[in-house]
Design a protein around this motif. Structure first.
Motif, PDB file in Angstrom:
ATOM      1  N   UNK A  46       0.855  -1.206   0.000  1.00  0.00           N
ATOM      2  CA  UNK A  46       0.000   0.000   0.000  1.00  0.00           C
ATOM      3  C   UNK A  46       0.885   1.248   0.000  1.00  0.00           C
ATOM      4  N   UNK A  47       1.889   1.250   0.851  1.00  0.00           N
ATOM      5  CA  UNK A  47       2.785   2.407   0.967  1.00  0.00           C
ATOM      6  C   UNK A  47       3.593   2.645  -0.307  1.00  0.00           C
ATOM      7  N   UNK A  48       3.829   1.560  -1.060  1.00  0.00           N
ATOM      8  CA  UNK A  48       4.698   1.672  -2.243  1.00  0.00           C
ATOM      9  C   UNK A  48       3.941   1.506  -3.566  1.00  0.00           C
ATOM     10  N   UNK A  49       2.611   1.670  -3.489  1.00  0.00           N
ATOM     11  CA  UNK A  49       1.762   1.636  -4.685  1.00  0.00           C
ATOM     12  C   UNK A  49       1.967   0.352  -5.489  1.00  0.00           C
ATOM     13  N   UNK A  50       1.997  -0.764  -4.783  1.00  0.00           N
ATOM     14  CA  UNK A  50       2.123  -2.066  -5.433  1.00  0.00           C
ATOM     15  C   UNK A  50       0.823  -2.850  -5.173  1.00  0.00           C
ATOM     16  N   UNK A  51       0.592  -3.878  -5.967  1.00  0.00           N
ATOM     17  CA  UNK A  51      -0.602  -4.731  -5.848  1.00  0.00           C
ATOM     18  C   UNK A  51      -0.643  -5.407  -4.461  1.00  0.00           C
ATOM     19  N   UNK A  52      -1.609  -4.990  -3.635  1.00  0.00           N
ATOM     20  CA  UNK A  52      -1.659  -5.474  -2.244  1.00  0.00           C
ATOM     21  C   UNK A  52      -1.972  -6.966  -2.152  1.00  0.00           C
ATOM     22  N   UNK A  53      -2.844  -7.450  -3.036  1.00  0.00           N
ATOM     23  CA  UNK A  53      -3.223  -8.870  -2.988  1.00  0.00           C
ATOM     24  C   UNK A  53      -2.038  -9.758  -3.353  1.00  0.00           C
ATOM     25  N   UNK A  54      -1.306  -9.332  -4.356  1.00  0.00           N
ATOM     26  CA  UNK A  54      -0.155 -10.118  -4.797  1.00  0.00           C
ATOM     27  C   UNK A  54       0.921 -10.139  -3.706  1.00  0.00           C
ATOM     28  N   UNK A  55       1.146  -8.995  -3.083  1.00  0.00           N
ATOM     29  CA  UNK A  55       2.132  -8.904  -2.003  1.00  0.00           C
ATOM     30  C   UNK A  55       1.706  -9.768  -0.812  1.00  0.00           C
ATOM     31  N   UNK A  56       0.411  -9.755  -0.507  1.00  0.00           N
ATOM     32  CA  UNK A  56      -0.097 -10.549   0.621  1.00  0.00           C
ATOM     33  C   UNK A  56       0.127 -12.041   0.368  1.00  0.00           C
ATOM     34  N   UNK A  57      -0.120 -12.489  -0.852  1.00  0.00           N
ATOM     35  CA  UNK A  57       0.072 -13.902  -1.186  1.00  0.00           C
ATOM     36  C   UNK A  57       1.568 -14.264  -1.159  1.00  0.00           C
ATOM     37  N   UNK A 128      16.655  -6.264  -7.421  1.00  0.00           N
ATOM     38  CA  UNK A 128      15.448  -6.618  -6.674  1.00  0.00           C
ATOM     39  C   UNK A 128      14.262  -5.808  -7.190  1.00  0.00           C
ATOM     40  N   UNK A 129      13.164  -6.515  -7.474  1.00  0.00           N
ATOM     41  CA  UNK A 129      11.942  -5.839  -7.910  1.00  0.00           C
ATOM     42  C   UNK A 129      11.238  -5.262  -6.672  1.00  0.00           C
ATOM     43  N   UNK A 130      10.203  -4.502  -6.906  1.00  0.00           N
ATOM     44  CA  UNK A 130       9.438  -3.956  -5.770  1.00  0.00           C
ATOM     45  C   UNK A 130       8.895  -5.092  -4.910  1.00  0.00           C
ATOM     46  N   UNK A 131       8.378  -6.144  -5.540  1.00  0.00           N
ATOM     47  CA  UNK A 131       7.828  -7.256  -4.756  1.00  0.00           C
ATOM     48  C   UNK A 131       8.941  -7.969  -3.971  1.00  0.00           C
ATOM     49  N   UNK A 132      10.098  -8.135  -4.597  1.00  0.00           N
ATOM     50  CA  UNK A 132      11.229  -8.746  -3.876  1.00  0.00           C
ATOM     51  C   UNK A 132      11.522  -7.963  -2.596  1.00  0.00           C
ATOM     52  N   UNK A 133      11.566  -6.651  -2.725  1.00  0.00           N
ATOM     53  CA  UNK A 133      11.885  -5.795  -1.579  1.00  0.00           C
ATOM     54  C   UNK A 133      10.796  -5.861  -0.512  1.00  0.00           C
ATOM     55  N   UNK A 134       9.559  -5.895  -0.971  1.00  0.00           N
ATOM     56  CA  UNK A 134       8.428  -5.941  -0.036  1.00  0.00           C
ATOM     57  C   UNK A 134       8.489  -7.211   0.815  1.00  0.00           C
ATOM     58  N   UNK A 135       8.692  -8.360   0.174  1.00  0.00           N
ATOM     59  CA  UNK A 135       8.715  -9.630   0.916  1.00  0.00           C
ATOM     60  C   UNK A 135       9.959  -9.699   1.805  1.00  0.00           C
ATOM     61  N   UNK A 136      11.077  -9.284   1.265  1.00  0.00           N
ATOM     62  CA  UNK A 136      12.346  -9.273   2.014  1.00  0.00           C
ATOM     63  C   UNK A 136      12.200  -8.451   3.288  1.00  0.00           C
ATOM     64  N   UNK A 137      11.589  -7.274   3.172  1.00  0.00           N
ATOM     65  CA  UNK A 137      11.462  -6.389   4.329  1.00  0.00           C
ATOM     66  C   UNK A 137      10.332  -6.809   5.267  1.00  0.00           C
TER      67      UNK A 137
END
Ligand SMILES: [Fe+2]
Ligand SMILES: [Fe+2]
Length: 199
Positions: A46-57, A128-137
């Protein structure tokens, strides 16, 4: 746990099936960690304007294979086209890189962005893609984490995702070196990209 739901955009399995399979593949504390990582990943999305559902999964499945038996890992590394150098490492490294095999096989997730985020979540990487960073963090700062510096890590990450990646890599490298543990080469390379301050 009631707010866990994944639209089956990324797997022919239903949300309930994915959750049930994951629950069966790990102990309760690990499962609770995966739920918290999923929620934190959603917040970071949400904070980084990425797909929230995909990040949650992606956050939910990141540790899917953490408790797969060592013998099974060794067999998969030998027979499924993985770099044979992985045999010199352990589950701490395998559950990211080789974990993707089990996620594809059992959860039927084939989305390359999700699989790459899982692949990179234990070591980081130069790219690292945005999703990579999101999951990593999300894995590093989820609310159950408690280590010296975690509050600072959260503040840094919520303010700037890239800065969070730099923070975690520096932290992990120091921690591993302190214990004289082996460091996966990809982590060194990632550190040189994400953690160095201009001076
Ligand atoms: Fe992990
Ligand atoms: Fe994790």
């Amino acid at each position: 746990m009631t707010d866990l739901f994944f639209a089956n955009t990324y797997s022919p399995l239903s949300s309930q099936e994915i959750i049930a399979k994951e629950k069966a593949n790990m102990d309760a504390p690990r499962f609770a960690h995966c739920v918290r990582v999923s929620q934190t990943a959603q917040k970071l999305a949400r904070l980084n304007h990425y797909d929230e559902d995909k990040a949650a999964l992606a956050g939910f499945v990141h540790d899917y294979a953490k408790q797969v038996p060592v013998s099974e890992y060794r067999e998969v590394i030998k027979t499924q086209g993985f770099d044979q150098d992985l045999l010199n490492w352990n589950r701490a490294i395998w559950h990211g890189i080789v974990g993707t095999y089990f996620i594809k096989r059992d959860l039927q997730i084939t989305d390359s962005e999700i699989l790459t985020a899982v692949d990179r979540h234990t070591t980081g990487d130069v790219e690292m893609t945005t999703l990579d960073k999101i999951v990593f963090m999300a894995d590093f700062i989820e609310p159950g984490r408690d280590f010296p510096g975690v509050e600072e890590a959260r503040q840094v990450t919520f303010a700037n995702l890239d800065a969070g990646v730099g923070y975690q890599l520096a932290h992990s490298l120091s921690f591993l070196a302190e214990k004289r543990n082996k460091i996966y080469p990809r982590t060194f390379k990632a550190y040189n990209v994400w953690s160095i301050k201009d001076n």
